[in-house]
Design a protein around this motif. Structure first.
Motif, PDB file in Angstrom:
ATOM      1  N   VAL A 573      11.083 -18.323  -9.186  1.00  0.00           N
ATOM      2  CA  VAL A 573      10.202 -17.597  -8.273  1.00  0.00           C
ATOM      3  C   VAL A 573      10.783 -17.577  -6.856  1.00  0.00           C
ATOM      4  N   LEU A 574      11.529 -18.619  -6.496  1.00  0.00           N
ATOM      5  CA  LEU A 574      12.083 -18.725  -5.146  1.00  0.00           C
ATOM      6  C   LEU A 574      13.486 -18.147  -5.041  1.00  0.00           C
ATOM      7  N   ARG A 575      14.072 -17.734  -6.170  1.00  0.00           N
ATOM      8  CA  ARG A 575      15.418 -17.165  -6.147  1.00  0.00           C
ATOM      9  C   ARG A 575      15.326 -15.647  -6.033  1.00  0.00           C
ATOM     10  N   GLY A 576      15.967 -15.101  -5.026  1.00  0.00           N
ATOM     11  CA  GLY A 576      15.980 -13.654  -4.888  1.00  0.00           C
ATOM     12  C   GLY A 576      14.616 -13.111  -4.502  1.00  0.00           C
ATOM     13  N   ASP A 577      14.413 -11.812  -4.766  1.00  0.00           N
ATOM     14  CA  ASP A 577      13.138 -11.195  -4.428  1.00  0.00           C
ATOM     15  C   ASP A 577      12.291 -11.031  -5.676  1.00  0.00           C
ATOM     16  N   ARG A 578      10.970 -10.993  -5.471  1.00  0.00           N
ATOM     17  CA  ARG A 578      10.020 -10.925  -6.569  1.00  0.00           C
ATOM     18  C   ARG A 578       9.157  -9.684  -6.417  1.00  0.00           C
ATOM     19  N   GLY A 579       8.704  -9.164  -7.541  1.00  0.00           N
ATOM     20  CA  GLY A 579       7.764  -8.059  -7.514  1.00  0.00           C
ATOM     21  C   GLY A 579       6.371  -8.568  -7.191  1.00  0.00           C
ATOM     22  N   ILE A 580       5.671  -7.879  -6.299  1.00  0.00           N
ATOM     23  CA  ILE A 580       4.288  -8.231  -5.980  1.00  0.00           C
ATOM     24  C   ILE A 580       3.445  -6.968  -6.057  1.00  0.00           C
TER      25      ILE A 580
END
Length: 842
Positions: A573-580
């Motif tokens: 979850v903390l690696r790279g970007d996440r979809g929200i």
């Protein structure tokens, strides 16, 4: 100790007779672990050596959803010696017109004239990239991987479209120097000029894309450069990566796969330990008179223990040397076979860390498995030792030796966890190996007990060969325990891998299509959503459509702690970007586990609904805060509730769902999942692609096939490691058969004297081997089925179905292995003359 060493040295002059199995088992186990470690070391060296090439520069600045502002670009140009800008996104490549047009997902990279800063792009035909991307007959050029061109039925010189922009295919892409450093993509690569994408309609507000700025720093210290970048772009959502970690995804995969293979190698070493223990026990049987003489002459038990412990130590050192030599040489033979599948050139050499790790494992395993039989001889009295070691040394060792053995096992597990990339994997594997050995030991005891009972059963009267086979299996000297332990562990791994692999394939090919959508559609603009839904609503073949707004964000802080400094910094979850996404009301099917959903008209400070499992991993709960960066703006939200997130359905799932304000004010697009009949998928894709060329469609079935390929590769690697374990087990079988050859010679002589034919004796030998193999295979099948059920149920969270074909193959493999080992040593007993053998007995 001087006396003990003198005696040990004198006995070692007798040569290595009886210890070839000992040496083979130890050398194979150590060699396998050393070989895996050496290959991994070579790959790590290659990643470090070619880090700048894999990354595309000394460092990279990554921005999501946006290009650098003019001020930011000026600073970057002044900071670095050279800069290359590349935009990366998914799109649909289209060839042809109308109903006959071919479409396929592609990962597009738009580059500038400076690309690549490091390395070279491979093209077929071999032409410069600048020439390939130049305008050709009024259209900008483009290159793509051959597999994509074949899907689209494109020849060199043909025209294809990205969005509404046409390109001419000028070459096939054969090598992308920075391809391994990029994020995972769902389609083959296409490279075009960034300038040519300006009128394609693919990089609108909210579209999912990222821009990478590769930098050459002219020898500047990377840590200092990173500090300067973090200071300049603080809060701007810019992520740093440098050549020291150019391909983190590749690095993580290699670390985990190699750690897993080393742990499977440890299972093979445990099997070898069974052979080591059996070889030591057989050796001590042959040294009965020597031990008796030493006891009679006043030697203390600890002196005798030291004598044979020193001998085993010398032989262990020899076995380790052979294993390390094997582990150092094997990578030279393996490298050409795997070179094409690796992102870097392999330069095989000696890797001391890998060799030391393998040597530690081998030494500890040898000590664990030899201490037990050595310790039991300490209790044998000189007055009775001439009756045979086995008669008086079958009990448990004294408690100090048992404590030392347990301490050694604990030390081995701790060291394995320290070396492993995922310590919990080491603990789980160790628990599985120890549990399997325990189950196999109990099964061996049960098999011997049942065989003894069956041999006395009236139902076997008249079946002489079968009855003699049962009696032999029940005899402790026949080695049924060693057979089931050594063969069973390798077969257990193969059985588990076979069951898991088949269940995953079934789940992906059968279960997933029943509940997964036909398509994922990305980059649907706000102005396109109504028309998109209208086309699908009037199609009777569409079962349902789900949509959600989507943005990409970087989690920058948890409870005020920067993500990079958080104890769980490595979490996905903390690696790279996440979809929200955002929603005023709970999405359909939401199951809250803690907290409550906000009111539909809520307009206060930002709140977020967080995935319960992910929150537990990160140590978060209701009331904690999460800070995300969206388009360079930090937004801190309080966790209002936790909910279950099920990714197994293949549908829409977000770890973070925000309150609408202020997220909906940011540029964003929508995603959609479409559930439709397979026969209608082609028409849906054609119509929506023609209506909205910027929309990207991902066929879930094709994505699942890629996952299946990756899992199959892992299963194949594990199977090869299990086969190495089986090879060690087969060596143990040969050792057990060789050790029992003398007993079989006497048995055959007695049976011939009583009128048995060679055919009957051979049938007895074959039956006992086949029955022991079937027992080992059946026990391994049960253990493998239980392990695979647990993995599918609790790890994969999928249904489990017992697969009969791999199950029967495991049992057949056990029978075949024991038959080959047993019958190989049946020729001499069959050829003996009874009178000669019986006269030689005391």
């Amino acid at each position: 100790m001087r006396v003990a060493w003198a005696i040990a040295r004198r006995e070692l002059r007798g040569g290595l007779r009886g210890f070839w199995v000992f040496l083979a088992c130890l050398a194979l186990g150590v060699g396998a672990i050393a070989a895996v470690g050496s290959v991994r070391g070579a790959i790590d060296d290659g990643l470090a050596r070619e880090g700048a090439t894999l990354l595309g520069g000394d460092a990279e600045l990554r921005m999501t959803y946006r290009f650098a502002t003019p001020q930011e670009r000026d600073w970057i140009d002044g900071f670095a010696g050279a800069v290359s800008e590349a935009v990366d996104f998914r799109s649909m490549a289209v060839a042809g017109q109308g109903d006959s047009a071919e479409r396929s997902v592609t990962q597009v990279k738009g580059v500038d004239a400076a690309y690549p800063l490091v390395g070279a792009v491979g093209l077929d035909p071999e032409i410069p990239l600048e020439q390939a991307l130049a305008v050709q007959d009024g259209l900008p050029g483009g290159v793509m991987e051959r597999i994509l061109a074949e899907r689209l039925d494109l020849q060199l010189g043909d025209v294809f479209r990205l969005g509404v922009q046409e390109f001419r295919l000028t070459a096939h892409l054969t090598r992308e120097p920075d391809g391994m450093g990029a994020n995972f993509g769902f389609g083959p690569r296409t490279i075009v000029k960034s300038d040519a994408l300006q009128d394609a309609g693919l990089l609108g507000p909210g579209t999912l894309y990222e821009v990478n700025y590769r930098l050459l720093l002219d020898g500047r210290d990377l840590d200092q450069a990173r500090a300067a970048v973090n200071s300049q772009f603080d809060g701007a959502g810019v992520r740093w990566r440098d050549s020291r970690n150019a391909a983190p995804q590749v690095q993580r995969v290699i670390e985990r796969v190699s750690s897993f293979l080393v742990l499977v190698g440890l299972a093979g070493l445990a099997v070898g330990g069974v052979g080591v223990s059996a070889a030591v026990r057989t050796y001590l049987d042959g040294k009965t008179n020597v031990i008796a003489t030493l006891k009679t002459l006043g030697a203390e038990s600890r002196t005798i223990l030291a004598v044979y412990l020193m001998q085993i130590g010398v032989l262990t050192a020899l076995g380790l040397a052979l294993g390390l030599a094997l582990g150092a040489v094997v990578p030279f033979a393996v490298a050409p076979l795997v070179a094409d599948q690796l992102p870097v050139d392999l330069h095989i050499g000696l890797h001391p860390k890998a060799l030391i790790e393998a040597a530690i494992y081998g030494a500890l395993t040898a000590l664990i498995f030899t201490l037990w039989p050595l310790a039991r001889t300490e209790n044998v009295r000189a007055a009775v030792i001439f009756r045979g070691v086995d008669e008086n040394a079958q009990g448990w060792p004294r408690w100090p030796y048992m404590l030392v053995t347990l301490a050694l096992v604990g030390g081995l597990v701790a060291i394995a966890a320290a070396f492993a990339a995922v310590p919990m994997l080491a603990f789980a594997t160790a628990g599985g190996v120890l549990g399997a050995l325990g189950v196999l030991a109990l099964a061996a005891w049960a098999v011997r007990a049942l065989a003894r009972r069956a041999a006395r059963s009236r139902s076997l009267r008249g079946h002489t060969a079968l009855r003699m086979a049962m009696g032999a299996i029940g005899n402790p000297r026949e080695g049924a325990g060693a057979v089931i332990l050594s063969l069973g562990l390798g077969l257990t791994v193969l059985a588990a891998v076979g069951q898991i692999d088949n269940n995953l394939r079934r789940a992906i090919s059968t279960d997933l299509p029943d509940r997964a959508p036909s398509y994922f559609f990305l980059d649907i603009q706000n102005t396109q959503l109504d028309g998109f839904l209208e086309r699908l609503d009037r199609d009777d073949n569409v079962d349902r459509v789900e949509t959600a707004p989507m943005l990409r964000a970087v989690v920058t802080e948890l409870n005020g702690i920067p993500s990079r400094d958080h104890p769980a910094a490595g979490h996905w979850v903390l690696r790279g970007d996440r979809g929200i996404t955002y929603s005023a009301t709970p999405p359909e099917g939401t199951r809250l586990t803690a907290g409550a959903w906000w009111d539909a008209d809520y307009s206060g400070p930002p709140l977020v609904s967080f995935g319960a499992e992910q929150a537990a991993d990160l140590g978060l709960g209701v009331g904690d805060t999460v800070t995300i960066n969206v388009l360079g703006r930090d937004i801190t939200a309080e966790i209002a509730n936790l909910r279950e997130v099920d990714f197994s359905t293949g549908g829409i799932g977000f770890v973070m769902v925000m309150t609408p304000d202020p997220i909906r004010a940011a540029p964003h697009t929508h995603i959609a999942t479409v559930y439709a009949l397979e026969a209608a998928e082609g028409a849906i894709l054609r119509d929506l692609s023609n209506m909205y060329p910027n929309i990207t469609a991902i066929r879930v079935r094709e994505a699942a096939e890629r996952v299946t390929e990756a899992l199959s590769t892992m299963a194949t690697a594990t199977s090869f490691a299990a086969l190495a374990t089986l090879l060690t087990g087969f060596v143990v079988l040969i050792g057990a058969a060789a050790a029992g050859e003398r007993a079989r010679v006497f048995e055959a002589a007695v049976m011939k004297t009583l009128g048995a034919s060679r055919r009957g004796i051979l049938a007895s030998f074959a039956l006992r081997s086949a029955l022991m193999g079937a027992a080992a295979g059946s026990v391994a099948l049960g253990a493998g089925a239980l392990s695979s059920w647990a993995v599918m149920r609790f790890v994969m969270e999928a249904s489990y179905q017992f697969e009969w074909l791999p199950a029967l193959a495991v049992i057949a493999g056990g029978v075949l292995a024991t038959l080959l080992a047993g019958l190989a040593f049946a020729l001499r007993p069959l050829a003996v003359r009874p009178a000669q053998i019986l006269r030689a007995q005391d």
